[in-house]
Design a protein around this motif. Structure first.
Motif, PDB file in Angstrom:
ATOM      1  N   GLU A 168       8.854  14.559  -0.366  1.00  0.00           N
ATOM      2  CA  GLU A 168       8.496  15.251   0.874  1.00  0.00           C
ATOM      3  C   GLU A 168       8.871  16.727   0.800  1.00  0.00           C
ATOM      4  O   GLU A 168       8.079  17.605   1.172  1.00  0.00           O
ATOM      5  N   LYS A 210      -4.887  17.991   1.567  1.00  0.00           N
ATOM      6  CA  LYS A 210      -4.577  16.672   1.026  1.00  0.00           C
ATOM      7  C   LYS A 210      -3.070  16.438   1.017  1.00  0.00           C
ATOM      8  O   LYS A 210      -2.599  15.338   1.332  1.00  0.00           O
ATOM      9  N   LYS A 260       0.835  -1.200   0.000  1.00  0.00           N
ATOM     10  CA  LYS A 260       0.000   0.000   0.000  1.00  0.00           C
ATOM     11  C   LYS A 260       0.872   1.254   0.000  1.00  0.00           C
ATOM     12  O   LYS A 260       0.629   2.206  -0.747  1.00  0.00           O
ATOM     13  N   CYS A 261       1.902   1.258   0.849  1.00  0.00           N
ATOM     14  CA  CYS A 261       2.770   2.432   0.973  1.00  0.00           C
ATOM     15  C   CYS A 261       3.511   2.719  -0.322  1.00  0.00           C
ATOM     16  O   CYS A 261       3.652   3.877  -0.714  1.00  0.00           O
ATOM     17  N   GLU A 309      -1.955  15.375   4.369  1.00  0.00           N
ATOM     18  CA  GLU A 309      -2.253  13.963   4.608  1.00  0.00           C
ATOM     19  C   GLU A 309      -1.204  13.083   3.928  1.00  0.00           C
ATOM     20  O   GLU A 309      -0.775  12.053   4.477  1.00  0.00           O
ATOM     21  N   GLU A 310      -0.784  13.487   2.731  1.00  0.00           N
ATOM     22  CA  GLU A 310       0.223  12.726   1.994  1.00  0.00           C
ATOM     23  C   GLU A 310       1.563  12.755   2.725  1.00  0.00           C
ATOM     24  O   GLU A 310       2.330  11.795   2.691  1.00  0.00           O
ATOM     25  N   LEU A 329       5.248   7.714   7.438  1.00  0.00           N
ATOM     26  CA  LEU A 329       5.082   6.309   7.804  1.00  0.00           C
ATOM     27  C   LEU A 329       5.930   5.426   6.902  1.00  0.00           C
ATOM     28  O   LEU A 329       6.601   4.493   7.356  1.00  0.00           O
ATOM     29  N   LEU A 330       5.908   5.745   5.611  1.00  0.00           N
ATOM     30  CA  LEU A 330       6.681   4.972   4.642  1.00  0.00           C
ATOM     31  C   LEU A 330       8.175   5.118   4.897  1.00  0.00           C
ATOM     32  O   LEU A 330       8.938   4.149   4.795  1.00  0.00           O
ATOM     33  N   GLU A 371       1.504  10.061   5.271  1.00  0.00           N
ATOM     34  CA  GLU A 371       1.730   8.767   4.622  1.00  0.00           C
ATOM     35  C   GLU A 371       3.216   8.568   4.311  1.00  0.00           C
ATOM     36  O   GLU A 371       3.775   7.478   4.494  1.00  0.00           O
ATOM     37  N   LEU A 372       3.856   9.616   3.847  1.00  0.00           N
ATOM     38  CA  LEU A 372       5.285   9.527   3.519  1.00  0.00           C
ATOM     39  C   LEU A 372       6.131   9.301   4.760  1.00  0.00           C
ATOM     40  O   LEU A 372       7.121   8.564   4.728  1.00  0.00           O
ATOM     41  N   ILE A 396       1.222   4.286  -2.814  1.00  0.00           N
ATOM     42  CA  ILE A 396       1.045   5.702  -2.459  1.00  0.00           C
ATOM     43  C   ILE A 396       2.278   6.488  -2.867  1.00  0.00           C
ATOM     44  O   ILE A 396       2.191   7.558  -3.467  1.00  0.00           O
TER      45      ILE A 396
END
Length: 217
Positions: free
Chosen positions: A199, A171, A9-10, A174-175, A181-182, A178-179, A13
């Motif tokens: 980033e 948005k 998933k990551c 939020e991305e 976490l990745l 996610e980054l 994304i």
């Protein structure tokens, strides 16, 4: 936790983000200008009759002396009013609206503000050099945060453009999460480098609208 599924998933994304932020995209301002519905203009001439700039008049003159095209173009069209009151006599509603908006944003400085009127505006509110008007005229209003005269046909559309941009910035935030976490789960140096690159691009995009309050959106 199914880490295989998590990584899959990551990376999906990450791939989407990496590709979208590396496209040679036009700037938001250019995209904004291309989709601006010109038919909304009431042709009232108010945006030419009384205007101001974020740069003091003395600075504009210095910039023009140094050959700055933006300053040269502006000063070739607009003549400064002798005072705020002189501009108010021409159209008090425009002057008061600009002062109110700047005051609300904490950007009003009475000593530095100058109002101008376009020397090509005719008594019928039309431009005497419309066919050869400069780019800065064609681009008005040039951003979702442009201060337009009360009753301007673009008012409602500009509001929704601001809201659309705010949503894009939210948005992006939020991305970023996610980054992050990745990034914690990534050990490959090359992938980590790419993540950091995306980033930084997202952060730069958010920072570009900092003067409009993007840090709080």
């Amino acid at each position: 936790m199914d880490y295989c599924l998590f990584f899959k998933k990551c990376y999906i994304i990450f791939y989407i983000l990496h590709e979208s932020y590396n496209l040679n995209m036009v700037s938001y301002e250019e995209n904004f200008l291309s989709k601006r519905p010109q038919h909304l203009c009431h042709m009232c001439g108010k945006c030419c009759r009384v205007v101001t700039t974020s740069i003091p008049y003395s600075e504009l003159c210095e910039m023009a002396k140094k050959g700055d095209k933006g300053a040269l173009d502006f000063l070739s069209l607009f003549v400064p009013y002798e005072s705020v009151e002189a501009a108010r006599k021409v159209d008090a509603s425009i002057v008061d609206n600009i002062i109110m908006r700047l005051s609300d944003d904490g950007n009003y400085n009475e000593e530095n503000i100058t109002f101008y009127g376009c020397k090509y505006l005719q008594s019928d509110n039309l431009c005497s050099r419309y066919e050869t008007r400069l780019t800065l005229c064609k681009h008005c209003p040039s951003s979702p945060w442009s201060i337009v005269p009360p009753g301007c046909g673009f008012e409602g559309w500009l509001f929704w453009q601001r809201e659309e941009l705010k949503q894009k910035i939210r948005k992006s935030k939020e991305e970023l999460i996610e980054l992050q976490l990745l990034k914690k789960k990534t050990t490959n140096p090359e992938n980590l480098k790419k993540i950091l690159s995306v980033e930084q691009k997202i952060l730069k995009n958010i920072d570009a609208y900092k003067k409009y309050g993007s840090q709080d959106w």
